[in-house]
Design an enzyme around this catalytic site. Structure first.
Site: not given
Ligand code: UD1
Length: 365
Positions: A207
Site C-alpha cells: 500500500h
Molecule cells: C496510512 C499511514 C501509513 C500506514 C497506513 C496503513 C500516514 C501518512 N500514512 O496510510 O503509515 O501504513 O495508513 O493502512 O498516515 N481510505 C479508505 N478507507 C479508510 C481509510 C483510507 O478508503 O478507512 C482511502 C483514502 O480515501 C485514501 C487512501 O485510502 O484514498 C489512503 O488513506 P490515508 O489515510 O491517506 O493513508 P494510508 O495510505 O492508509
C-alpha cells in the site's frame, strides 16, 4: 489525584499498539484514561473490525478527520486535538507510530503544554521521501517521553541530540497484542475460509505510495504478484489505495482472473494474524508486518529499498527485496528449499512492553 492520560489512535497500524497500553492503564488506579480516535481510517475494514478484534472500548471522542491531502488531514487533527485538550486538560497525550494523526496530536499537545509520550520512538528509515519518516522525526522532537522498541532506536535518538533521560527502552508493544491474541487467532483456522492449507500459501500486502502511486512501480508489483502466484497460492488483502490504483491502471480484472490469487478486502486483526502465522512467507511493504513475521519466525520479503526496522533484517526473518522480481523469486526459492535464514526474537519483544510503558508514564510525572 490520578494522572489523566489521553491515548490516541488514527489509522490501522495504531490499534494493535494502543490496545495493550489501554488495558494496563485502565487497571492502574494511578491513572484516569481517555481513548480518542481521530478517524483518519474510517472504513469498517480499516478501523472498526480492529476495535472489535482487539477488545478496544468505544472511543471517548471521535474527530472524524477522514481522508485528504497530508496538509489537510494533519490540519484537521491538530484543530480537533487542540479543542479536545482545551476541554479535558490531560497530563499526557500518548501517541503511537508514525501516521499523520500521531504528528497532528503531538503538535497540538506540545503547544498547549500537554506532555507527549511517543510509543515506537526513534525508528528511522533515513528516507525523508516517506511521510512517515517526517512524522517520526517531528513527533520525537516534540515528546517528553520517548518509548523505544529496540536499541537502534535509542541510538538514533541520541545521535539527534534527544536528552537521554527522556528515552526508555521498553520493547515492542505491538508484540503484546500478538502474544495476547495468537491462541485465539490460531484456533479459528482462518485459512479454511480460502480453501488453503497451512504452510502452502503466500500472503502479499502492498500500500505504500512509492509502490502503488507510480505506474512503473505498480507494473513491477503486478509482475511480482503474477510470478509468485504461478508458484504458490497467494492471498492478497487489498488496501483501498492499492485497489483504486490497480483499477485505474486496468490491472485489477487481470489479477482477479488468476486462479491461484485470492483477492480480498482488508482483513481484521484476528483473521490476518491467524493467516500470517500459517503462511509459507509474507511479501509486503508494511512496517508492522516486518516485526510480526520476525516474532512468528515466518520469512518476510519486504518490497522496499530501506527499513526503519533494521533489527528484523539483522536478527529476524526479514529481507529487503525492493520491487525486484528476480530477488523476490530467488528468496522464495530458498524458503521452499528450506535454506532461507532462521531468525531470533529480539530482546524485550516479550508481550510485556505495555506494563513497562505505564511504569515509565507513572514515573515521569
Ligand atoms: C496510512 C499511514 C501509513 C500506514 C497506513 C496503513 C500516514 C501518512 N500514512 O496510510 O503509515 O501504513 O495508513 O493502512 O498516515 N481510505 C479508505 N478507507 C479508510 C481509510 C483510507 O478508503 O478507512 C482511502 C483514502 O480515501 C485514501 C487512501 O485510502 O484514498 C489512503 O488513506 P490515508 O489515510 O491517506 O493513508 P494510508 O495510505 O492508509
Amino acid at each position: 489525584m490520578p494522572i489523566t492520560a489521553a491515548c490516541f489512535v488514527g489509522a490501522r497500524p495504531n490499534f494493535m499498539k494502543i490496545a495493550p497500553i489501554l488495558r494496563v492503564l485502565r487497571q492502574d488506579r494511578r491513572f484516569t484514561t481517555l481513548f480518542v480516535h481521530t478517524g483518519q481510517h474510517y472504513d469498517y475494514a480499516m478501523s472498526e473490525v480492529f476495535l472489535r478484534d482487539l477488545g478496544l472500548p468505544p472511543p471517548d471522542a471521535l474527530f472524524e478527520v477522514g481522508s485528504g491531502s497530508h496538509a489537510a488531514q494533519t490540519a484537521k487533527v491538530i484543530t480537533a486535538a487542540e479543542a479536545f485538550f482545551n476541554r479535558h486538560h490531560p497530563q499526557w497525550a500518548v501517541v503511537v507510530g508514525d501516521v499523520n494523526s500521531t504528528l497532528g496530536v503531538a503538535l497540538a499537545a506540545s503547544k498547549l503544554g500537554v506532555r507527549v509520550a511517543h510509543v515506537e520512538a526513534g525508528l528511522r528509515s533515513f528516507d525523508r521521501r516517506m511521510p512517515e519518516e517526517i512524522n517520526r522525526i517531528v513527533t520525537d522532537h516534540l515528546s517528553q517521553l520517548l518509548l523505544a522498541s529496540c536499541p537502534e532506536a535509542v541510538e538514533n535518538l541520541e545521535r539527534e541530540g534527544v536528552d537521554r533521560s527522556r528515552v526508555r527502552l521498553v520493547g515492542n508493544v505491538m508484540i503484546d497484542s500478538l502474544v495476547h491474541l495468537l491462541p485465539k487467532a490460531r484456533q479459528a483456522q482462518p485459512w479454511r475460509n480460502y480453501e488453503l492449507e497451512p504452510k502452502s500459501f503466500v500472503i502479499i500486502t502492498a500500500h505504500r505510495p512509492e509502490n502503488v502511486d507510480n505506474r512503473l512501480q505498480l507494473r513491477r508489483l503486478v509482475e511480482i504478484l503474477e510470478q509468485v502466484a504461478a508458484r504458490l497460492p497467494v492471498l492478497l488483502p487489498l488496501h483501498p489505495r492499492t485497489r483504486q490504483r490497480l483499477q485505474e491502471a486496468g490491472a485489477l480484472a487481470r489479477l482477479q482472473s488468476l486462479p491461484a490469487l485470492h483477492l480480498t478486502e482488508p482483513l481484521g486483526y484476528l483473521e490476518f494474524l491467524g493467516l500470517l502465522d500459517a503462511c509459507t512467507a509474507a511479501l509486503t511493504d508494511s512496517g508492522g508486518l516486518q516485526e510480526e513475521t520476525t516474532y512468528l519466525g515466518v520469512p518476510c520479503l519486504t518490497m522496499r529499498e530501506n527499513t526503519e526496522r533494521p533489527i528484523t533484517v539483522e536478527v529476524g526473518t526479514n529481507t529487503l527485496t525492493g520491487l525486484d522480481p528476480g530477488l523476490v523469486l530467488s528468496c522464495l526459492d530458498q524458503v521452499l528449499a528450506g535454506t532461507y535464514k532462521q531468525g531470533v526474537i529480539p530482546p524485550l519483544w516479550d508481550g510485556k512492553a505495555a506494563s513497562r510503558i505505564v511504569t515509565a508514564l507513572a514515573r515521569s510525572r
